[in-house]
Design a protein around this motif. Structure first.
Motif, mmCIF file in Angstrom:
data_model
loop_
_atom_site.group_PDB
_atom_site.id
_atom_site.type_symbol
_atom_site.label_atom_id
_atom_site.label_comp_id
_atom_site.label_asym_id
_atom_site.label_seq_id
_atom_site.Cartn_x
_atom_site.Cartn_y
_atom_site.Cartn_z
ATOM 1 N N CYS A 236 -7.572 -114.856 7.427
ATOM 2 C CA CYS A 236 -6.567 -115.092 8.463
ATOM 3 C C CYS A 236 -7.246 -115.535 9.755
ATOM 4 O O CYS A 236 -8.262 -114.961 10.157
ATOM 5 N N TYR A 237 -6.655 -116.541 10.381
ATOM 6 C CA TYR A 237 -7.243 -117.119 11.589
ATOM 7 C C TYR A 237 -6.222 -117.142 12.717
ATOM 8 O O TYR A 237 -5.099 -117.633 12.552
ATOM 9 N N ALA A 238 -6.615 -116.600 13.857
ATOM 10 C CA ALA A 238 -5.758 -116.581 15.045
ATOM 11 C C ALA A 238 -6.135 -117.745 15.950
ATOM 12 O O ALA A 238 -7.326 -117.997 16.182
ATOM 13 N N VAL A 239 -5.127 -118.470 16.437
ATOM 14 C CA VAL A 239 -5.402 -119.527 17.420
ATOM 15 C C VAL A 239 -5.862 -118.856 18.712
ATOM 16 O O VAL A 239 -5.555 -117.684 18.967
ATOM 17 N N SER A 240 -6.587 -119.587 19.543
ATOM 18 C CA SER A 240 -7.180 -118.975 20.743
ATOM 19 C C SER A 240 -6.139 -118.485 21.738
ATOM 20 O O SER A 240 -6.423 -117.642 22.586
ATOM 21 N N ASN A 241 -4.894 -118.991 21.639
ATOM 22 C CA ASN A 241 -3.810 -118.533 22.510
ATOM 23 C C ASN A 241 -3.069 -117.324 21.935
ATOM 24 O O ASN A 241 -2.050 -116.889 22.472
ATOM 25 N N ALA A 242 -3.576 -116.759 20.839
ATOM 26 C CA ALA A 242 -2.919 -115.633 20.172
ATOM 27 C C ALA A 242 -3.026 -114.343 20.983
ATOM 28 O O ALA A 242 -3.863 -114.215 21.875
ATOM 29 N N THR A 243 -2.192 -113.367 20.618
ATOM 30 C CA THR A 243 -2.239 -112.059 21.251
ATOM 31 C C THR A 243 -3.536 -111.338 20.864
ATOM 32 O O THR A 243 -4.105 -111.591 19.796
ATOM 33 N N SER A 244 -3.959 -110.436 21.724
ATOM 34 C CA SER A 244 -5.203 -109.692 21.466
ATOM 35 C C SER A 244 -5.096 -108.848 20.205
ATOM 36 O O SER A 244 -6.072 -108.682 19.475
ATOM 37 N N GLU A 245 -3.885 -108.308 19.927
ATOM 38 C CA GLU A 245 -3.692 -107.489 18.724
ATOM 39 C C GLU A 245 -3.985 -108.289 17.456
ATOM 40 O O GLU A 245 -4.579 -107.769 16.502
ATOM 41 N N LEU A 246 -3.558 -109.539 17.439
ATOM 42 C CA LEU A 246 -3.764 -110.368 16.246
ATOM 43 C C LEU A 246 -5.226 -110.786 16.126
ATOM 44 O O LEU A 246 -5.788 -110.803 15.032
ATOM 45 N N LYS A 247 -5.827 -111.098 17.253
ATOM 46 C CA LYS A 247 -7.237 -111.505 17.236
ATOM 47 C C LYS A 247 -8.136 -110.411 16.673
ATOM 48 O O LYS A 247 -9.133 -110.693 15.997
ATOM 49 N N LYS A 248 -7.779 -109.161 16.941
ATOM 50 C CA LYS A 248 -8.604 -108.036 16.491
ATOM 51 C C LYS A 248 -8.710 -107.946 14.976
ATOM 52 O O LYS A 248 -9.713 -107.482 14.437
ATOM 53 N N ILE A 249 -7.665 -108.375 14.260
ATOM 54 C CA ILE A 249 -7.687 -108.252 12.802
ATOM 55 C C ILE A 249 -7.943 -109.589 12.095
ATOM 56 O O ILE A 249 -7.944 -109.657 10.869
ATOM 57 N N ALA A 250 -8.150 -110.644 12.872
ATOM 58 C CA ALA A 250 -8.360 -111.979 12.293
ATOM 59 C C ALA A 250 -9.757 -112.133 11.695
ATOM 60 O O ALA A 250 -10.718 -111.534 12.173
ATOM 61 N N THR A 251 -9.838 -112.951 10.663
ATOM 62 C CA THR A 251 -11.131 -113.323 10.098
ATOM 63 C C THR A 251 -11.937 -114.097 11.124
ATOM 64 O O THR A 251 -13.158 -113.986 11.199
ATOM 65 N N GLY A 252 -11.240 -114.914 11.920
ATOM 66 C CA GLY A 252 -11.900 -115.710 12.951
ATOM 67 C C GLY A 252 -10.899 -116.262 13.948
ATOM 68 O O GLY A 252 -9.686 -116.189 13.729
ATOM 69 N N ILE A 253 -11.409 -116.810 15.044
ATOM 70 C CA ILE A 253 -10.569 -117.417 16.084
ATOM 71 C C ILE A 253 -10.797 -118.925 16.056
ATOM 72 O O ILE A 253 -11.945 -119.386 16.011
ATOM 73 N N ILE A 254 -9.710 -119.695 16.084
ATOM 74 C CA ILE A 254 -9.811 -121.158 16.057
ATOM 75 C C ILE A 254 -9.225 -121.733 17.341
ATOM 76 O O ILE A 254 -8.701 -120.997 18.182
ATOM 77 N N ASP A 255 -9.305 -123.050 17.507
ATOM 78 C CA ASP A 255 -8.762 -123.703 18.694
ATOM 79 C C ASP A 255 -7.263 -123.419 18.846
ATOM 80 O O ASP A 255 -6.571 -123.077 17.877
ATOM 81 N N SER A 256 -6.744 -123.594 20.043
ATOM 82 C CA SER A 256 -5.351 -123.265 20.355
ATOM 83 C C SER A 256 -4.359 -124.218 19.693
ATOM 84 O O SER A 256 -4.729 -125.254 19.131
ATOM 85 N N ASN A 257 -3.076 -123.857 19.814
ATOM 86 C CA ASN A 257 -2.015 -124.707 19.266
ATOM 87 C C ASN A 257 -1.950 -126.054 19.977
ATOM 88 O O ASN A 257 -1.523 -127.052 19.397
ATOM 89 N N ASN A 258 -2.401 -126.107 21.239
ATOM 90 C CA ASN A 258 -2.396 -127.378 21.970
ATOM 91 C C ASN A 258 -3.649 -128.213 21.706
ATOM 92 O O ASN A 258 -3.781 -129.319 22.229
ATOM 93 N N GLU A 259 -4.555 -127.654 20.911
ATOM 94 C CA GLU A 259 -5.797 -128.363 20.564
ATOM 95 C C GLU A 259 -5.867 -128.647 19.061
ATOM 96 O O GLU A 259 -6.937 -128.918 18.535
ATOM 97 N N ASP A 260 -4.712 -128.574 18.382
ATOM 98 C CA ASP A 260 -4.645 -128.852 16.938
ATOM 99 C C ASP A 260 -5.556 -127.928 16.133
ATOM 100 O O ASP A 260 -6.170 -128.344 15.144
ATOM 101 N N GLY A 261 -5.610 -126.653 16.551
ATOM 102 C CA GLY A 261 -6.534 -125.714 15.929
ATOM 103 C C GLY A 261 -6.397 -125.595 14.425
ATOM 104 O O GLY A 261 -7.392 -125.635 13.694
ATOM 105 N N VAL A 262 -5.164 -125.469 13.936
ATOM 106 C CA VAL A 262 -4.951 -125.296 12.483
ATOM 107 C C VAL A 262 -5.356 -126.551 11.725
ATOM 108 O O VAL A 262 -6.086 -126.487 10.728
#
Length: 274
Positions: A236-262
């Motif tokens: 599971c990957y959280a975009v960089s604009n994600a909430t801190s709660e989601l980032k804590k359990i993510a496999t990794g952090i990717i670029d934001s939704n405005n940077e075409d992260g997915v």
């Protein structure tokens, strides 16, 4: 290994203008059509509003809408799976809504056609504003009476009201139903969404994984309501604009939704695989 890739829409795949960028649209279409990527999105939106936001995403995809209440085929619009309330559940929710003074927008299928119904004189100003953004929607079917409001096979209730009222209602419903109580990221109105207990993005992904015969699931998200989905999937990957709660359990952090992260992550994954 047959992998299913699933992304949340708002705040994740869609940019801040609530649309897909040309890069994201082009990348996903090409990966599905040319590389055989098995991709879906999971959203609280309806198929119609999700389709408008993802206009140009023409690849053959099964889509999870209404927070997992419905799984529909993108090309044919055929419903692959659906989850409806039992009549006894509708009666219980109806009585609690009346007692709380909360007037819902009710989503149902009547004679195999999807509608959303409400009694216009009763709904809040926030609900009116929301409905006004849906003008011309073929599902719009106001009810004249309470009986009409609760007709058909109901699968989803949306309540837009004061925070205090919805929070109390949420506490009464959350143990028996799948409820999402939140503040809308665009309008800042308070929402309570009520679905059958078996409904969730996570459960819909499980159903879709089995339906497609996949072995592995990778998900992308941004919000607190994506936590259950993240806990179910293999990566599971959280975009960089994600909430801190989601980032804590993510496999990794990717670029934001405005940077075409997915889309960037998917492009890199598939080109590494090849």
């Amino acid at each position: 290994m047959k992998t299913l890739y699933v992304s949340d829409l708002d705040g994740t795949l869609l940019n801040s203008d609530e649309v897909l960028s040309s890069y994201t649209r082009k990348t996903i279409n090409e990966l599905v059509e040319e590389k055989g990527m098995i991709f879906s999105y999971a959203t609280a939106r309806s198929f119609i509003t999700a389709s408008k936001a993802t206009k140009g995403l023409d690849a053959k995809l099964p889509l999870i809408v209404y927070n997992g209440s419905i799984i529909v085929e993108n090309e044919t619009k055929k419903i692959l799976m659906s989850n409806f309330f039992k009549k006894i559940e509708v009666e219980e929710i109806k009585s609690l809504l009346i007692a709380a003074g909360v007037h819902p927008i009710v989503y149902s299928f009547i004679n195999d056609k999807e509608y959303y119904r409400y009694i216009r004189k009763d709904i809040t100003e926030g609900a009116v504003k929301y409905l006004n953004t849906r003008q011309g929607d073929i599902r719009d079917n106001p009810a004249e009476t309470e009986k009409e409001l609760y007709d058909g096979n109901i699968f989803y209730f949306t309540c837009i009201d004061k925070e205090e009222q919805l929070k109390l209602l949420y506490e009464k419903l959350k143990d028996n139903y799948y409820c999402v109580f939140h503040k809308d990221i665009y309008t800042h109105e308070h929402w309570l969404e009520i679905m059958p207990k078996t409904v969730s993005k996570a459960n819909a992904i499980k159903q879709l994984k089995e339906y497609l015969g996949c072995d592995y699931v990778v998900a992308f998200g941004d919000a607190k309501n994506d936590i259950e989905m993240f806990e179910y999937v293999d990566e599971c990957y959280a975009v960089s604009n994600a909430t801190s709660e989601l980032k804590k359990i993510a496999t990794g952090i990717i670029d934001s939704n405005n940077e075409d992260g997915v889309a960037k992550w998917l492009y890199q994954r598939f080109h590494k695989l090849k």
